[in-house]
Design a protein around this motif. Structure first.
Motif, PDB file in Angstrom:
ATOM      1  N   ASN A  26      46.920  38.515  49.564  1.00 31.04           N
ATOM      2  CA  ASN A  26      46.128  37.398  49.046  1.00 31.04           C
ATOM      3  C   ASN A  26      46.852  36.072  49.248  1.00 31.04           C
ATOM      4  O   ASN A  26      46.253  35.068  49.642  1.00 31.04           O
ATOM      5  CB  ASN A  26      45.827  37.609  47.561  1.00 31.04           C
ATOM      6  N   ASP A  27      48.138  36.055  48.946  1.00 33.06           N
ATOM      7  CA  ASP A  27      48.895  34.799  49.044  1.00 33.06           C
ATOM      8  C   ASP A  27      49.002  34.319  50.483  1.00 33.06           C
ATOM      9  O   ASP A  27      48.944  33.112  50.746  1.00 33.06           O
ATOM     10  CB  ASP A  27      50.294  34.993  48.448  1.00 33.06           C
ATOM     11  N   HIS A  29      42.102  34.948  49.583  1.00 34.73           N
ATOM     12  CA  HIS A  29      41.355  35.963  48.826  1.00 34.73           C
ATOM     13  C   HIS A  29      40.209  36.562  49.642  1.00 34.73           C
ATOM     14  O   HIS A  29      39.782  37.689  49.378  1.00 34.73           O
ATOM     15  CB  HIS A  29      40.816  35.353  47.533  1.00 34.73           C
ATOM     16  N   LYS A  41      49.116  41.549  46.419  1.00 35.78           N
ATOM     17  CA  LYS A  41      49.251  40.135  46.056  1.00 35.78           C
ATOM     18  C   LYS A  41      49.777  39.327  47.242  1.00 35.78           C
ATOM     19  O   LYS A  41      49.348  38.186  47.486  1.00 35.78           O
ATOM     20  CB  LYS A  41      50.179  39.980  44.856  1.00 35.78           C
ATOM     21  N   GLU A  79      43.535  45.984  42.559  1.00 35.93           N
ATOM     22  CA  GLU A  79      43.674  46.773  43.780  1.00 35.93           C
ATOM     23  C   GLU A  79      43.878  48.246  43.492  1.00 35.93           C
ATOM     24  O   GLU A  79      44.344  48.995  44.345  1.00 35.93           O
ATOM     25  CB  GLU A  79      44.842  46.250  44.628  1.00 35.93           C
ATOM     26  N   GLY A 128      41.752  39.366  51.349  1.00 34.82           N
ATOM     27  CA  GLY A 128      42.063  40.377  50.338  1.00 34.82           C
ATOM     28  C   GLY A 128      40.833  41.147  49.911  1.00 34.82           C
ATOM     29  O   GLY A 128      40.876  42.389  49.789  1.00 34.82           O
ATOM     30  N   ASP A 129      39.724  40.436  49.707  1.00 35.31           N
ATOM     31  CA  ASP A 129      38.476  41.122  49.350  1.00 35.31           C
ATOM     32  C   ASP A 129      38.024  42.052  50.469  1.00 35.31           C
ATOM     33  O   ASP A 129      37.527  43.159  50.220  1.00 35.31           O
ATOM     34  CB  ASP A 129      37.378  40.094  49.052  1.00 35.31           C
TER      35      ASP A 129
END
Length: 384
Positions: A263-264, A268, A260, A298, A271-272
């Protein structure tokens, strides 16, 4: 009972036209399948060529011989191109039209144009080459298991074999001078073979397209769209089957640490990319028989059939260390790690129970500080 060859040609042309129309109508409903357009155009051209051949002695030879045969050869070239398109290869329109262009050039030579034997040998050889090429293309794609693939290859091979047989038959028993070419028994046989080919190819080629669409739908329904590995349901089904087939198996559960926060901080998109990178790494390092799936978010799972507890631990450690070394030059501050829980299957244990044991081990790994491995039954590894 004897059938008039000219009548058979007309019937063959009408049937081929209907098949071509069917292919085109199907293409209109599925415009993302260009193979249907290739096969439709091929059959429509074949119908035009057959009509021209049926009008022999009623229209100029330039049309009924030179042009009609060129159109028929172009139709076979398009069938070959359509098969290549179906197998996700370049259609190569130039090669598809080469047979027809060669025919047109040769017809300008009086010796060739005046020899019915030479014309038959050339046309038969070109048609056989295209059918043989299409057969080879279908066979090369056999790794994609489609029920109608063997039938399609057989139909194309038999059709090509007929043309090959026609070549020595023409040389050994050439048409009698003075008789209309349509009076030859080979014309009636050719009409019948073409008629059967049109009908059989319509069924088999349509079936191939349908079977591929259904296969792709099944794959899409069982695959995680982002990472390309199995989704949760497909993984559970495959893992249950593998556990029934192997006495020894180990289940590894992975959880990407502090995902997380990635992502933050980075968005994203990054993150992907981390998720995709983890799956690519795992697919490379894991043995071919390993099953990998995304459980959600995840979290990932891997079943290793037929491995000992010690080997499962070694595989997990290799994955953990390799993933921790992942670096992105554009994001030097990005750090990633993974926590892993391992549970060894025991005789009679259900998949859900194995999942619970692995999940408990994963929970222990994360509580222990992350970026580490926890085993549900450490004693099994010491014993091994």
């Amino acid at each position: 009972m004897q059938l008039d060859p000219a009548t058979l040609l007309v019937v063959s042309a009408a049937t081929t036209f209907l098949v071509g129309t069917l292919f085109m109508a199907s293409w209109r409903q599925a415009p993302d399948s260009p193979v249907l357009a290739y096969w439709g155009a091929a059959h429509l051209l074949g119908a035009v060529g057959s009509t021209g051949l049926a009008l022999r002695n009623q229209i100029p030879d330039l049309v009924s011989v030179a042009l009609a045969n060129a159109v028929v050869l172009a139709a076979y070239g398009l069938i070959w191109s359509g098969v290549r398109s179906f197998e996700h290869r370049e259609p190569r329109a130039g090669v598809a039209m080469a047979g027809a262009l060669g025919w047109c050039v040769l017809c300008l030579i009086p010796a060739f144009n005046g020899s019915i034997e030479a014309r038959i040998v050339y046309a038969s050889a070109v048609a056989a080459l295209y059918c043989g090429g299409a057969t080879a293309e279908i066979w090369r794609g056999r790794a994609e298991r489609l029920a109608s693939r063997f039938a399609a290859a057989t139909i194309l091979a038999l059709h090509g074999a007929f043309y090959l047989v026609r070549i020595p038959a023409t040389l050994l028993a050439p048409p009698q001078p003075g008789l209309s070419p349509l009076a030859s028994p080979w014309v009636a046989i050719l009409c019948f073979i073409t008629l059967m080919f049109s009908i059989a190819s319509a069924f088999t080629f349509m079936a191939l397209v349908k079977e591929r669409a259904e296969r792709e739908q099944r794959i899409a329904a069982s695959t995680d769209a982002l990472t390309g590995v199995r989704n949760r349901r497909a993984f559970a089904t495959a893992a249950e089957d593998a556990m029934r087939a192997h006495r020894d198996a180990a289940l590894l559960l992975f959880d990407l640490d502090r995902f997380k926060a990635v992502n933050d901080r980075y968005g994203h998109g990054v993150g992907d990319a981390v998720l995709v990178g983890f799956c690519a790494m795992a697919t490379t390092l894991l043995p071919r028989e390993a099953l990998l799936g995304r459980m959600g978010g995840e979290e990932f799972a891997c079943l290793l059939p037929g491995v000992s507890p010690a080997e499962a631990l070694a595989r997990a450690e290799e994955l953990r260390q390799t993933f921790a070394q992942l670096k992105v030059p554009e994001l030097p501050a990005l750090r990633v790690s993974v926590s892993i829980g391992i549970a060894q299957a025991r005789p009679g244990i259900a998949f859900e129970a194995l999942m619970q044991r692995a999940d408990a081990a994963l929970y222990a790994a994360k509580n222990g500080g992350r970026d580490r491995i926890s085993v549900a039954d450490p004693a099994a590894i010491r014993a091994a």
